[in-house]
Write a protein that holds these residues in place. Structure first.
Motif, PDB file in Angstrom:
ATOM      1  N   UNK A   1     -28.636  20.738  -5.621  1.00  0.00           N
ATOM      2  CA  UNK A   1     -28.555  22.005  -6.180  1.00  0.00           C
ATOM      3  C   UNK A   1     -29.366  22.306  -7.386  1.00  0.00           C
TER       4      UNK A   1
ATOM      5  N   UNK B   1     -31.176  25.675  -7.718  1.00  0.00           N
ATOM      6  CA  UNK B   1     -30.816  26.768  -9.154  1.00  0.00           C
ATOM      7  C   UNK B   1     -32.292  27.128  -9.657  1.00  0.00           C
TER       8      UNK B   1
ATOM      9  N   UNK C   1     -34.741  29.226  -7.378  1.00  0.00           N
ATOM     10  CA  UNK C   1     -34.488  30.245  -7.323  1.00  0.00           C
ATOM     11  C   UNK C   1     -34.805  31.303  -8.864  1.00  0.00           C
TER      12      UNK C   1
ATOM     13  N   UNK D   1     -21.425  30.976  -8.754  1.00  0.00           N
ATOM     14  CA  UNK D   1     -21.991  29.798  -8.714  1.00  0.00           C
ATOM     15  C   UNK D   1     -20.810  28.833  -9.191  1.00  0.00           C
ATOM     16  N   UNK D   2     -20.006  29.129 -10.018  1.00  0.00           N
ATOM     17  CA  UNK D   2     -19.046  28.195 -10.450  1.00  0.00           C
ATOM     18  C   UNK D   2     -17.902  28.233  -9.396  1.00  0.00           C
TER      19      UNK D   2
ATOM     20  N   UNK E   1     -18.315  28.071  -6.546  1.00  0.00           N
ATOM     21  CA  UNK E   1     -18.586  27.139  -5.378  1.00  0.00           C
ATOM     22  C   UNK E   1     -18.622  25.693  -5.874  1.00  0.00           C
ATOM     23  N   UNK E   2     -18.575  24.658  -5.013  1.00  0.00           N
ATOM     24  CA  UNK E   2     -18.465  23.295  -5.511  1.00  0.00           C
ATOM     25  C   UNK E   2     -19.471  22.618  -6.724  1.00  0.00           C
ATOM     26  N   UNK E   3     -19.829  23.374  -7.611  1.00  0.00           N
ATOM     27  CA  UNK E   3     -20.966  23.465  -8.370  1.00  0.00           C
ATOM     28  C   UNK E   3     -20.544  23.118  -9.823  1.00  0.00           C
ATOM     29  N   UNK E   4     -20.768  21.988 -10.420  1.00  0.00           N
ATOM     30  CA  UNK E   4     -20.444  21.864 -12.118  1.00  0.00           C
ATOM     31  C   UNK E   4     -21.206  22.770 -13.005  1.00  0.00           C
TER      32      UNK E   4
ATOM     33  N   UNK F   1     -30.788  26.063 -14.253  1.00  0.00           N
ATOM     34  CA  UNK F   1     -31.310  26.944 -14.893  1.00  0.00           C
ATOM     35  C   UNK F   1     -32.496  26.467 -15.863  1.00  0.00           C
TER      36      UNK F   1
END
Ligand SMILES: Nc1ncnc2c1ncn2[C@@H]1O[C@H](COP(=O)(O)OP(=O)(O)O)[C@@H](O)[C@H]1O
Ligand SMILES: [Mg+2]
Lengths: 389, 315
Positions: free
Chosen positions: A2, A6, A9, A226-227, A229-232, A240
Motif C-alpha cells: 500500500x 500511495x 499515486x 483512505x483511513x 480502508x484497512x490502511x493505517x 505520501x
C-alpha cells in the motif's frame, strides 16, 4: 504494498500538473546553469587594490595595475576588507600599497607592497603579473634618481624623462602573504562551494512546498477515506512521504550528475555522498509531512514552507558558509546545527574537501537519521490527530 | 460473521463538539442482507454517527462491533468489512475514474487480476465504463457521485455505508443509484443508508431509525413506525349508488376504523389498506354501489417525523 500505491499515486498526481514538471525537473537544471555562470566559466581574475595616499608615484602604480590586460581590478578601503573579500571568494587577490609610499620612495627607502591571495594557480599567475608592474615602476624610479644625482634637473623632471628606460629596480619589494587562516574552501573549485549547499537548500525547499499535496488530500476528504480502508495512519504518512522522497531523489540525482558532468564537480566518496543525500532527503520529506499534517490551508502552508526552507537553509550555512559564520558569531554557528542543512554541509565538506569516506561522517549521518526519525514520528502523530480528531 | 447474522452492532455512541452534543446515545444493529436507514434532518447527527462507526472519529463513549469484531479509530484489518461512501465526494479530481478506483482497490487489499476484474465490474455497475479514462474533474455531479459510491463497492464489503449518496444529483442518476443499492442488498450486503429524503428511506430500507438532535427517537419497519404514531391508511372510493348503506356496512367490518359517506363516494380508514381493500370492495359491491376509482393514501415517514418531533424533515 500500500505504501508504494500511495507513493506512486502521489508522484503521478504531482506530474499531472505541468507546472510541477518545470519546478521539479527543469528548475534544478536551470539552477545548475545559473550557478555555473556565477561560479564557473572563464572570467578575468579579480584583483583588489588598497591605495590610501594620493602621491604621483602611488597614482602611477595604481594606473599601471589597472591597465593590466586580463585582470579585473577594483579599489578597496583597507587591508581588512580586502582580506575578507578574498576569503569570501569575491576576489582572487589583493594589492595593499602602504601609507607614505611616495615619501618613502623619494627618500630612497625600501617599501613593501603587500600581495595577498589564495594559494591557487590563478593567484600565482597574478603574483607574477603584479610583480612585473612593480618592477617596471622601480626601473623608472631608479633611472630618475640617477639623473637627479647627475644634476640633470629635479627628480620630477628626471622621472618624466626616465619613463621607458629599462633598468633593474632595487628599492621596491613585493611581500607576499596568504590571506588570513586557510579556510576549508580555499581548496575548493569555484563551483563546488555552490553545488552542495544549493543541493541541500533546493531539495529541502521542494519538500516543504510538497507538503501542500498532503493538505490537499485532506481537504478533498481523500485522506479520511483512505483511513476508512484497512490502511493505517502510518502507512498513509509513509506512502505520501515516499512519494516526496522519490521526487527529492530524482531532483538530487539531476543536480549531482548534472554538475558532475557539466562542471566537473567532484562529490567525493560516492557511498558517503549518497548516504548523506539520502538521510538528508528523508529528513526533508519528514518535515514536509509534518507540515502537511499540521497545516489546514495549503496556500498558507506553501508560503510558510518557502520561508522555513529558505530560513533554515540560510541558518544552516547554504548561503553564508559555516566557516565564516563561525568566525563572526560562534553562537550563531552553534545554533546553525539545529538545522539538518548544517550537518549535511559538514558531511559534504568532509567528503569533498578532506577526501573523507563514509566512515568519517558517521556522526553527521547519525544526526541526520535521528532528525528524520523524530520528524516522521511527530508527523504520524499529527496526522492521526488531524484525521480522527 | 457471528452467529446471529448481525453485521453491525453499535451501542450508546456519544460525541460532543464543545457544548454541542452532536450524537447522544445512538445504537442500532443491521443484519446480513438488511438495509437500515438513518432518517433525519440536516444536523441530526447522521454523519457524526457514521464517522464513529467507521473508526474515523474518536467517540466519547459507546462501542461498535462489525462482523463480531470491535472497531475503533486504531483498527486496521477490521475495516476490510466496511465500504464507506462519504457524504462529501472524496476522489482525486486530477485522476481518471479508473485511476481512482485502482488506487482505492489497492488500499482495500485487492491486487493483480482480481483488482483489474473488480475495477471493470464496478465501472459497469456505476455506469462509467465508457468514461473510465476521463479525468473525474470533468464529470457531472451525478457521475462524480456514482464514482464516489463505486469506490466503496470495490472490495464487496459486508457492510456498505452510504451517507446521503443522492444529495445534489439529477433525477436520472438518483434513480440509478437507488436501483443499484436495491440490487446490492438482495446480494446479501448489509447497507447503512442515511438520508433526509423520506421517499428514499421508504423505498430502500427494511428498517428505519429516525434520528433527531443526536438521538434515535423511533425505530422499526415503515409500518411499525406508522403504527407507533397511530397513523392509518385512508382508502378513497369514487362511487355511485346507495353510498350511505355502503358506508354503514363497511364501518362494521373488522380492521376498519371509520367509513364516511361523501357526495361522490366514501372514505375508509384502515390499519392496512393492502390487506383490507379486497374485503371492502366486496362489501361495497354487495351494498349495490358501483366503484369507478380507488385511491389509497398511506401515511408516510414524513408524517411520522412530524408527529414525533413537531417539525418537518426539511424546512
Ligand atoms: N467537526 C465538528 N465540529 C463541530 N461541530 C460539528 C462537527 N461535525 C459536526 N458538527 C455538528 O454536529 C451536528 C451534527 O452534524 P452531522 O453529524 O454532520 O449531521 P447530519 O449528518 O445529520 O447532517 C451539527 O450541528 C454539526 O454542526
Ligand atoms: Mg451529514
Amino acid at each position: 504494498m500500500k505504501i508504494l500505491a500511495i507513493a506512486a499515486t502521489s508522484v503521478q498526481r504531482l506530474f499531472r500538473d505541468r507546472t510541477n514538471i518545470f519546478f521539479v525537473l527543469l528548475m534544478p537544471m536551470l539552477l545548475i546553469l545559473v550557478l555555473g555562470a556565477a561560479f564557473g566559466g572563464e572570467s578575468d581574475p579579480r584583483l583588489g587594490i588598497v591605495s590610501g595616499g594620493s602621491g604621483a608615484l602611488e597614482s602611477d602604480l595604481v594606473e599601471r595595475i589597472e591597465a593590466i590586460d586580463g585582470v579585473a581590478a577594483s579599489r578597496w578601503d583597507d587591508r581588512a576588507t580586502i582580506i575578507l573579500a578574498i576569503e569570501r571568494g569575491q576576489l582572487e587577490a589583493g594589492v595593499v600599497i602602504p601609507e607614505g609610499y611616495d615619501e618613502a620612495l623619494l627618500a630612497g627607502e625600501k617599501v613593501n607592497v603587500e600581495f595577498a591571495a589564495k594559494p591557487e594557480e590563478s593567484a600565482q599567475a597574478l603574483t607574477i603579473t603584479v610583480q612585473s608592474v612593480l618592477t617596471d615602476q622601480g626601473a623608472i624610479l631608479q633611472a630618475a634618481s640617477y639623473a637627479e644625482s647627475k644634476g640633470a634637473g629635479t627628480f620630477a623632471e628626471s622621472l618624466a624623462r626616465a619613463e621607458g628606460i629599462a633598468a633593474t629596480a632595487k628599492g621596491l619589494d613585493v611581500e607576499q602573504s596568504s590571506a588570513g587562516e586557510p579556510f576549508v574552501f580555499d581548496q575548493l573549485g569555484r563551483f563546488e562551494l555552490g553545488a552542495y549547499s544549493q543541493l541541500l537548500l533546493f531539495v529541502f525547499l521542494t519538500s516543504m512546498t510538497g507538503s501542500t499535496a498532503l493538505i490537499q488530500s485532506r481537504q478533498l476528504g481523500v485522506s479520511e477515506r483512505m483511513l476508512s480502508t484497512p490502511t493505517s495512519v502510518r502507512t498513509i504518512l509513509l506512502g505520501e512521504a515516499l512519494g516526496r522522497f522519490a521526487v527529492a531523489l530524482v531532483q538530487g540525482l539531476l543536480i549531482i550528475v548534472g554538475t558532475a558532468l557539466m562542471f566537473g564537480v567532484d562529490w567525493g566518496d560516492p557511498l558517503g555522498a549518497a548516504a548523506t543525500f539520502i538521510v538528508f532527503s528523508l529528513g526533508a520529506s519528514g518535515v514536509g509531512m509534518l507540515m502537511g499534517a499540521t497545516f489546514k490551508n495549503d496556500q498558507q502552508a506553501g508560503g510558510i514552507g518557502v520561508m522555513i526552507g529558505i530560513g533554515m537553509g540560510a541558518l544552516g550555512g547554504c548561503m553564508l558558509p559555516l566557516a565564516i559564520m563561525k568566525i563572526f558569531s560562534p553562537t550563531l554557528w552553534k545554533v546553525a546545527h539545529i538545522t539538518p542543512h548544517a550537518w549535511g554541509i559538514e558531511a559534504f565538506e568532509e567528503l569533498i574537501l578532506r577526501g573523507g569516506t563514509i566512515a568519517d561522517i558517521t556522526l553527521e549521518i547519525a544526526v541526520l537519521s535521528a532528525f528524520a526519525a523524530v520528524v516522521f514520528a511527530l508527523g504520524a502523530w499529527r496526522l492521526r490527530v488531524s484525521l480522527t480528531k | 460473521m457471528n452467529g446471529d447474522g448481525l453485521v453491525l452492532e453499535c451501542r450508546d455512541l456519544r460525541r460532543a463538539f464543545g457544548d454541542l452534543q452532536a450524537v447522544d446515545g445512538v445504537g442500532f444493529s443491521i443484519a446480513e442482507g438488511e438495509t437500515y436507514g438513518l432518517l433525519g434532518p440536516n444536523g441530526a447527527g447522521k454523519t457524526t454517527s457514521i464517522s464513529m462507526i467507521c473508526g474515523l472519529l474518536e467517540r466519547d463513549s459507546g462501542e461498535v462491533v462489525i462482523d463480531g469484531h470491535p472497531l475503533t479509530t486504531k483498527s486496521v484489518a477490521e475495516k476490510r468489512a466496511v465500504g464507506y461512501v462519504p457524504q462529501d465526494i472524496a476522489i482525486y479530481p486530477d485522476l481518471s475514474a479508473k485511476e481512482n478506483l485502482n488506487f482505492f482497490a489497492r488500499l482495500y487489499g485487492l491486487s493483480g487480476v482480481e483488482r483489474k476484474k473488480r475495477v471493470d465490474e464496478v465501472l459497469e455497475i456505476i455506469g462509467l465504463a465508457d468514461r473510465a479514462n476521463d479525468r473525474s474533474e470533468d464529470f457531472s455531479g451525478g457521475m462524480k457521485r456514482r464514482l464516489n459510491i463505486g469506490i466503496g463497492l470495490l472490495h464487496s464489503p459486508h457492510l456498505l455505508i452510504l451517507d446521503e449518496p443522492t444529495v445534489g444529483v439529477d433525477p436520472q442518476s438518483r434513480n440509478a443509484i437507488l436501483e443499484s443499492v436495491e440490487n446490492l442488498s438482495t446480494e446479501g450486503m448489509a447497507v447503512l443508508y442515511t438520508t433526509h429524503y423520506m421517499e428514499e428511506a421508504e423505498r430502500l430500507c427494511n428498517r428505519v431509525g429516525i434520528i433527531d438532535h443526536g438521538k434515535i427517537v423511533a425505530e422499526g419497519t415503515r409500518r411499525e413506525l406508522i403504527e407507533l404514531v397511530g397513523q392509518r391508511d385512508r382508502i378513497r372510493l369514487r362511487a355511485t349508488g346507495n353510498i350511505e348503506a355502503a358506508a354503514q356496512a363497511t364501518a362494521s367490518m373488522p380492521g376498519v376504523y371509520e367509513a364516511a359517506a361523501r357526495d361522490d363516494g366514501l372514505d375508509v380508514l384502515v390499519d392496512n389498506a393492502a390487506d383490507a381493500l379486497t374485503g371492502i370492495l366486496g362489501t361495497v359491491a354487495a351494498a349495490g354501489v358501483s366503484v369507478s376509482s380507488v385511491d389509497v393514501d398511506e401515511p408516510n415517514l414524513e408524517a411520522v417525523f412530524l408527529h414525533l418531533t413537531g417539525r418537518a424533515l426539511r424546512d
